[in-house]
Design an enzyme around this catalytic site. Sequence first.
Site, PDB file in Angstrom:
ATOM      1  N   VAL A  59       3.305 -27.306   0.251  1.00  0.00           N
ATOM      2  CA  VAL A  59       3.918 -28.633   0.222  1.00  0.00           C
ATOM      3  C   VAL A  59       4.199 -29.206   1.611  1.00  0.00           C
ATOM      4  O   VAL A  59       4.362 -30.418   1.758  1.00  0.00           O
ATOM      5  CB  VAL A  59       5.220 -28.590  -0.610  1.00  0.00           C
ATOM      6  CG1 VAL A  59       6.342 -27.871   0.155  1.00  0.00           C
ATOM      7  CG2 VAL A  59       5.663 -29.987  -1.025  1.00  0.00           C
ATOM      8  N   TYR A  60       4.242 -28.368   2.646  1.00  0.00           N
ATOM      9  CA  TYR A  60       4.598 -28.860   3.977  1.00  0.00           C
ATOM     10  C   TYR A  60       3.584 -29.895   4.458  1.00  0.00           C
ATOM     11  O   TYR A  60       2.381 -29.615   4.538  1.00  0.00           O
ATOM     12  CB  TYR A  60       4.683 -27.726   4.988  1.00  0.00           C
ATOM     13  CG  TYR A  60       5.823 -26.756   4.766  1.00  0.00           C
ATOM     14  CD1 TYR A  60       6.890 -27.058   3.929  1.00  0.00           C
ATOM     15  CD2 TYR A  60       5.845 -25.518   5.403  1.00  0.00           C
ATOM     16  CE1 TYR A  60       7.928 -26.160   3.732  1.00  0.00           C
ATOM     17  CE2 TYR A  60       6.886 -24.618   5.214  1.00  0.00           C
ATOM     18  CZ  TYR A  60       7.918 -24.954   4.371  1.00  0.00           C
ATOM     19  OH  TYR A  60       8.950 -24.055   4.179  1.00  0.00           O
ATOM     20  N   THR A  61       4.089 -31.054   4.809  1.00  0.00           N
ATOM     21  CA  THR A  61       3.283 -32.216   5.216  1.00  0.00           C
ATOM     22  C   THR A  61       2.067 -32.394   4.302  1.00  0.00           C
ATOM     23  O   THR A  61       0.953 -32.646   4.757  1.00  0.00           O
ATOM     24  CB  THR A  61       2.862 -32.147   6.696  1.00  0.00           C
ATOM     25  OG1 THR A  61       2.088 -30.979   6.943  1.00  0.00           O
ATOM     26  CG2 THR A  61       4.078 -32.139   7.605  1.00  0.00           C
TER      27      THR A  61
END
Length: 326
Positions: A59-61
């Site tokens: 999910v990060y960036t």
Amino acid sequence: MDYIRFGSTGMTVSRLCLGTMTYGKPTERWPWALDEEQSRPFIKKALEAGINFFDTADVYTAGASEEVVGRALRDFAKRDEVVLATKVFNPMGPGPNDRGLSRKHILSAIDASLRRLGTDYVDLYQIHRWDYHTPIEETMEALHDVVKSGKARYIGASSMYSWQFAKALYTADLHGWTRFVSMQPHYNLVYREEEREMIPFCIDQKVAVIPWSPLARGLLTGKRSKQWNETERAKTDAFGKGLYGADSDFDVVNRVAEIALQKGIPDAQVALAWILHKSGITAPIIGASKPGHLEDAEKALSVKLSEEEIRRLEEPYKPHGVLGFQ
């Protein structure tokens, strides 16, 4: 760099883990994120400092973190020399099956993460949160199959209640499935609730503990005020604003500043040294987005705190409600 055995496993990791949520590309949710050109020097510098442990999440960036981290590690290191961790749970699309810990999503998500990372396997595949809508038996069997397929070497978990983690370990043991070998809790000098049950339980079960936000979103660096508006991230980080800001939090911050002044070192080194002194802690997950962040973290490894200094640092703490998960 110091190294330590990862819980009960035979794997060895650096005493610092580089968290990579900041790397990838700016998005509406992550306007403060660094782009690839800005991110790569921090990853290279971490490797040069001896850090071999890198933590990201799908999910990060919006997936860009995995892409940037994967390319950098391929360019700067040999795959077998690094310990690469990612996570699954949070929404990765608009559909009802694009999230959670169902067998359907886990098996799709690991393949997507491996494509973005550009690798055949991750060393540690972690559930980002507890899924209240999926039976734990379904989740644990799916994760077991991920390991048996060779797509992950180990599995780990992140913030949850201790009873949930105990249930997951029991379920794995009952069925002969792969066990979680690590826990990634929310833990720092201004949020110590994990000392009540989770950390003692992990010590008992020989589970590696890799805390997130060891500097409390920068609060423990002494560079944030009660208004919490100094940086672009602070202005837009709604999640972070919900974690910190009580008067007692700033009492702890002030005590860190006192100890740091007496020792002649930055506040961040004192706060990181404290967590490295705590029983059961394997490797705090540090962030690095500005010059000096990695240097402070590396120097914290050699900072010695006396029992009296630790007592003084912990003295102003006031109990909190559960923060960081629901």
